[in-house]
Motif scaffolding. Structure first.
Motif, PDB file in Angstrom:
ATOM      1  N   ASN A  53      -1.241 -15.887  -7.936  1.00 48.17           N
ATOM      2  CA  ASN A  53      -2.218 -15.096  -7.183  1.00 48.17           C
ATOM      3  C   ASN A  53      -3.201 -15.992  -6.437  1.00 48.17           C
ATOM      4  O   ASN A  53      -3.606 -15.687  -5.312  1.00 48.17           O
ATOM      5  CB  ASN A  53      -2.985 -14.164  -8.119  1.00 48.17           C
ATOM      6  CG  ASN A  53      -2.111 -13.041  -8.665  1.00 48.17           C
ATOM      7  OD1 ASN A  53      -1.068 -12.729  -8.090  1.00 48.17           O
ATOM      8  ND2 ASN A  53      -2.534 -12.452  -9.772  1.00 48.17           N
ATOM      9  N   LEU A  54      -3.575 -17.107  -7.062  1.00 49.08           N
ATOM     10  CA  LEU A  54      -4.550 -18.007  -6.444  1.00 49.08           C
ATOM     11  C   LEU A  54      -3.967 -18.782  -5.265  1.00 49.08           C
ATOM     12  O   LEU A  54      -4.690 -19.093  -4.311  1.00 49.08           O
ATOM     13  CB  LEU A  54      -5.092 -18.998  -7.487  1.00 49.08           C
ATOM     14  CG  LEU A  54      -5.858 -18.419  -8.669  1.00 49.08           C
ATOM     15  CD1 LEU A  54      -6.299 -19.535  -9.618  1.00 49.08           C
ATOM     16  CD2 LEU A  54      -7.066 -17.617  -8.199  1.00 49.08           C
ATOM     17  N   CYS A  55      -2.686 -19.091  -5.321  1.00 43.69           N
ATOM     18  CA  CYS A  55      -2.086 -20.000  -4.327  1.00 43.69           C
ATOM     19  C   CYS A  55      -1.258 -19.292  -3.261  1.00 43.69           C
ATOM     20  O   CYS A  55      -0.784 -19.942  -2.324  1.00 43.69           O
ATOM     21  CB  CYS A  55      -1.203 -21.031  -5.034  1.00 43.69           C
ATOM     22  SG  CYS A  55      -2.132 -22.114  -6.133  1.00 43.69           S
ATOM     23  N   SER A  56      -1.075 -17.994  -3.388  1.00 44.45           N
ATOM     24  CA  SER A  56      -0.247 -17.277  -2.413  1.00 44.45           C
ATOM     25  C   SER A  56      -1.087 -16.854  -1.221  1.00 44.45           C
ATOM     26  O   SER A  56      -2.184 -16.304  -1.383  1.00 44.45           O
ATOM     27  CB  SER A  56       0.386 -16.034  -3.047  1.00 44.45           C
ATOM     28  OG  SER A  56       1.282 -16.413  -4.062  1.00 44.45           O
ATOM     29  N   ARG A  57      -0.559 -17.120  -0.032  1.00 42.07           N
ATOM     30  CA  ARG A  57      -1.207 -16.637   1.180  1.00 42.07           C
ATOM     31  C   ARG A  57      -0.956 -15.140   1.297  1.00 42.07           C
ATOM     32  O   ARG A  57       0.186 -14.695   1.251  1.00 42.07           O
ATOM     33  CB  ARG A  57      -0.649 -17.352   2.408  1.00 42.07           C
ATOM     34  CG  ARG A  57      -1.043 -18.808   2.495  1.00 42.07           C
ATOM     35  CD  ARG A  57      -0.435 -19.452   3.721  1.00 42.07           C
ATOM     36  NE  ARG A  57      -0.878 -20.819   3.886  1.00 42.07           N
ATOM     37  CZ  ARG A  57      -0.454 -21.628   4.845  1.00 42.07           C
ATOM     38  NH1 ARG A  57       0.444 -21.186   5.718  1.00 42.07           N
ATOM     39  NH2 ARG A  57      -0.905 -22.863   4.938  1.00 42.07           N
ATOM     40  N   ASP A  58      -2.012 -14.381   1.468  1.00 41.90           N
ATOM     41  CA  ASP A  58      -1.878 -12.929   1.506  1.00 41.90           C
ATOM     42  C   ASP A  58      -2.193 -12.394   2.884  1.00 41.90           C
ATOM     43  O   ASP A  58      -3.002 -12.957   3.632  1.00 41.90           O
ATOM     44  CB  ASP A  58      -2.834 -12.273   0.498  1.00 41.90           C
ATOM     45  CG  ASP A  58      -2.484 -12.629  -0.928  1.00 41.90           C
ATOM     46  OD1 ASP A  58      -1.297 -12.931  -1.169  1.00 41.90           O
ATOM     47  OD2 ASP A  58      -3.388 -12.637  -1.773  1.00 41.90           O
ATOM     48  N   SER A  59      -1.534 -11.275   3.210  1.00 41.96           N
ATOM     49  CA  SER A  59      -1.853 -10.565   4.446  1.00 41.96           C
ATOM     50  C   SER A  59      -3.116  -9.751   4.219  1.00 41.96           C
ATOM     51  O   SER A  59      -3.568  -9.579   3.089  1.00 41.96           O
ATOM     52  CB  SER A  59      -0.693  -9.640   4.821  1.00 41.96           C
ATOM     53  OG  SER A  59      -0.617  -8.581   3.881  1.00 41.96           O
TER      54      SER A  59
END
Length: 687
Positions: A63-69
């Motif tokens: 969750n911390l390292c994922s690029r989110d839209s």
């Protein structure tokens, strides 16, 4: 919660604290990461035996390292916009002093499904944010790449598929990782998965496997050699077969069907096949040191017949058929054994039975005849002329590869050039014509063929140029073709002059300018270094009159036609050295020097040379486009054969038109530029 996770002695307390952090990490990513990231990495390394705790930590790190839209969904690599928060935490993990990346790589060997799955996802997220740094850390680990390749053999499809995606990303541009992955038996794993998933008719997983295979081979000579040495090339033909019943068809001398089987093509099937075809072409790129060896291996494993079957599959998408034709051309290009094999291949086609018009009979035809029919025949009703262009271009590429460096093939095709009047080709179906007669009939019947598809005429001219190019025996053979029925008292009229007559009519009647240009550039190729052809050309006085009219016209004349006409006139003057010529150089010189003017002639040709249309053709001839997909049809006016000819003879043309007839004969520099033809004229005259 971060303090509890760090200081608690009971695993239950640590687990509860991490789960609490996980619950907050999606909505409050920045706060959780700044406070708890170091703690999470510490607990991960100290308590890696508890799978439930590991799972919670890995989910939180994801969750911390994922690029989110903006909507919260995770985005694929390349699609995600910059996410400073995710990038910051990814960099922190990659620069961890205790080398937590080695810990992650070790967790890939864990048997627990969730631990392995979330670890792969985390590595993918890190690669999206800092791909090159992660690759370097993986390379430093002695077993790092091996752990990633092991994912390909995981029996759990979800983990295997995630592993494929990660390897695709890591092998795009890193040759070191490409080599290690290949030597970890990845080729066998990938081709095995493709077979398990149904071959090229399989799902998107097949496409991913083929894309990874493509990455491993692309621009990597050592991997290509390893692929060949481990029998990888031998497994390619089975991927190309759309109908299993045809796997043994088409060996030399054995007919193969013409591709009429009714097989449904899905968009995924087409995408999979295009990647396979791209892999085939990649292995045999011209100029590579291993191309010859790969061509030989492909010939030995019988790759040409399934490629032909694919090219002739009428229900296949046009881009698939075109790529198959390009691939065959690449397989046989500059390879005599493969060219000879292609020459012997027969294809069965159904034609109307003469004795019973209601029935059909199957007859075998040489593959080259079928390919030429694809290049200049009618386009299918399901496609427009412009859509079918890619198939014509690919078929022509194959013919050029077949005759390139193969003078016997050129002569064999030249021998099929027959006058349409002998067999009535203008009214006979295409299936009843030889390769040469079909080309000639399309050129002569340009009014009908160009109405529906001007590219038929354009490619017919290009194919005839290819057959005649740099081969005087072929030019001689074509020069023997005459039109006119002697039984009706008609004088025989040479094909070369009939084509000039057709070019005049096309110009006068306002036909697509490509018709005139195609025929005029064809005749230019025919006349270069061929004095006998120039003599026949000059025997028809209207030919020179037409060229002069085009060059001297000030309005209503296409500038490209003017330039080609000027170049042709220079060629005629340059090679008018046959002692039996009906118009001597002395007679031609005043036309060039006074009636037209040498300066105007040169200006017309210079304008042609500088035109964007000609420069586009130069790019095509230089291989700027490996296929027809990048070609802008609106820019295509000249073919590669004429572009090469023009560049080769431009300087000698400029020298020739500046010199008087007698001066040119004796001028040593002219003889040098002329390629020795001036010496031919002197010896012929003295003889």
């Amino acid at each position: 919660m971060a303090d509890r996770a760090d200081t608690s002695t009971l695993l239950e307390d640590k687990r509860a604290a991490v789960l609490g952090l996980k619950g907050l990490s999606r909505e409050y990513k920045k706060d959780v990461g700044e406070v708890a990231l170091d703690t999470l990495l510490k607990v991960l390394k100290e308590d890696s035996e508890d799978h439930n705790l590991l799972k919670a930590i890995l989910e939180t790190l994801n969750n911390l390292c994922s690029r989110d839209s903006p909507g919260g969904e995770k985005l694929e690599e390349g699609a995600a916009k910059a996410d400073p928060v995710a990038d910051k935490f990814s960099q922190a993990i990659l620069h961890d002093s205790d080398d937590v990346i080695s810990t992650f790589l070790g967790l890939l060997g864990d048997a627990d499904f969730y631990v392995r799955y979330y670890t792969v996802q985390l590595l993918s997220a890190l690669h999206t944010c800092a791909g090159e740094e992660l690759q370097q850390r993986v390379l430093v680990s002695p077993t790092g790449v091996g752990r990633l390749v092991d994912l390909l053999s995981d029996q759990r499809d979800i983990i295997r598929n995630e592993g494929i995606q990660l390897l695709i990303a890591m092998t795009k541009r890193n040759a070191d990782i490409q080599k290690i992955v290949a030597f970890e038996n990845a080729f066998d794993y990938l081709l095995g998965i493709v077979d398990e998933e149904g071959g090229v008719r399989g799902n998107i997983i097949v496409q991913d496997c083929l894309q990874l295979l493509h990455n491993l081979l692309n621009y990597n000579v050592s991997n290509q050699n390893f692929f060949r040495e481990t029998s990888g090339i031998q497994r390619l033909p089975s991927l190309l077969v759309t109908d299993p019943s045809q796997t043994a068809a088409g060996r030399s001398g054995h007919p193969i069907p013409d591709g009429d089987e009714d097989l449904e093509w899905t968009s995924q099937h087409a995408l999979n096949m295009l990647v396979v075809l791209d892999i085939v072409r990649m292995l045999i790129q011209p100029g590579n040191t291993n191309t010859q060896s790969n061509q030989s291996a492909m010939q030995q494993c019988g790759i040409i017949p399934p490629l032909l079957q694919l090219a002739l599959a009428h229900e296949a998408p046009l881009n698939v058929r075109a790529q198959a034709l390009y691939a065959i051309g690449d397989v046989i290009r500059a390879h005599q054994a493969n060219q000879n094999l292609f020459q012997r291949i027969l294809i069965t086609t159904a034609v109307e039975d003469d004795s019973d018009p209601s029935s059909q009979r199957a007859i075998p035809e040489p593959a080259i005849v079928i390919v030429i029919r694809l290049a200049v025949g009618k386009h299918p009703a399901t496609a427009s002329a412009n859509e079918y262009y890619i198939v014509r271009a690919a078929a022509t590429h194959l013919v050029q590869a077949y005759v390139g460096g193969n003078t016997d093939a050129q002569l064999a095709l030249a021998a099929t050039l027959t006058p349409p009047g002998d067999i009535g080709t203008l009214t006979e179906p295409e299936q009843h014509q030889s390769a040469g007669s079909l080309i000639v009939s399309v050129l002569l019947d340009w009014r009908e063929t160009s109405k529906e598809d001007v590219w038929r005429v354009w490619y017919a001219a290009l194919l005839l140029s290819t057959i005649l190019r740099d081969h005087n025996e072929c030019k001689e053979q074509a020069l023997k073709i005459t039109l006119g029925d002697a039984s009706k008292g008609e004088e025989p009229f040479p094909l070369i002059n009939e084509l000039m007559s057709q070019a005049r009519q096309a110009t006068q009647h306002g036909a697509d300018v490509r018709v005139s240009l195609a025929i005029l550039t064809l005749i230019s190729v025919w006349l270069v270094n061929f004095p006998k052809g120039v003599s026949v050309f000059l025997d028809e006085s209207a030919n020179i009159s037409f060229l002069v009219e085009q060059i001297s016209g000030s309005s209503g004349i296409n500038a490209l036609v003017q330039g080609v006409a000027a170049f042709m006139l220079g060629i005629v003057y340059q090679f008018d050295i046959d002692p039996e010529s009906p118009m001597s150089r002395e007679s031609l010189y005043p036309i060039i020097s006074k009636r037209v003017g040498a300066d105007q002639l040169l200006i017309r040709v210079q304008r042609l040379r500088d035109s964007k249309e000609f420069q586009y053709a130069v790019g095509l001839a230089a291989g700027a486009y490996s296929s027809a997909y990048g070609v802008a049809l609106a820019e295509v006016y000249f073919d590669s054969v004429f572009a090469d000819l023009f560049k080769m003879h431009y300087e000698s043309f400029r020298a020739a038109v500046r010199l008087g007839p007698n001066e040119a004969m004796a001028n040593p520099s002219y003889a040098y530029l002329h390629g020795g033809m001036a010496g031919y004229a002197v010896s012929a005259a003295s003889g």
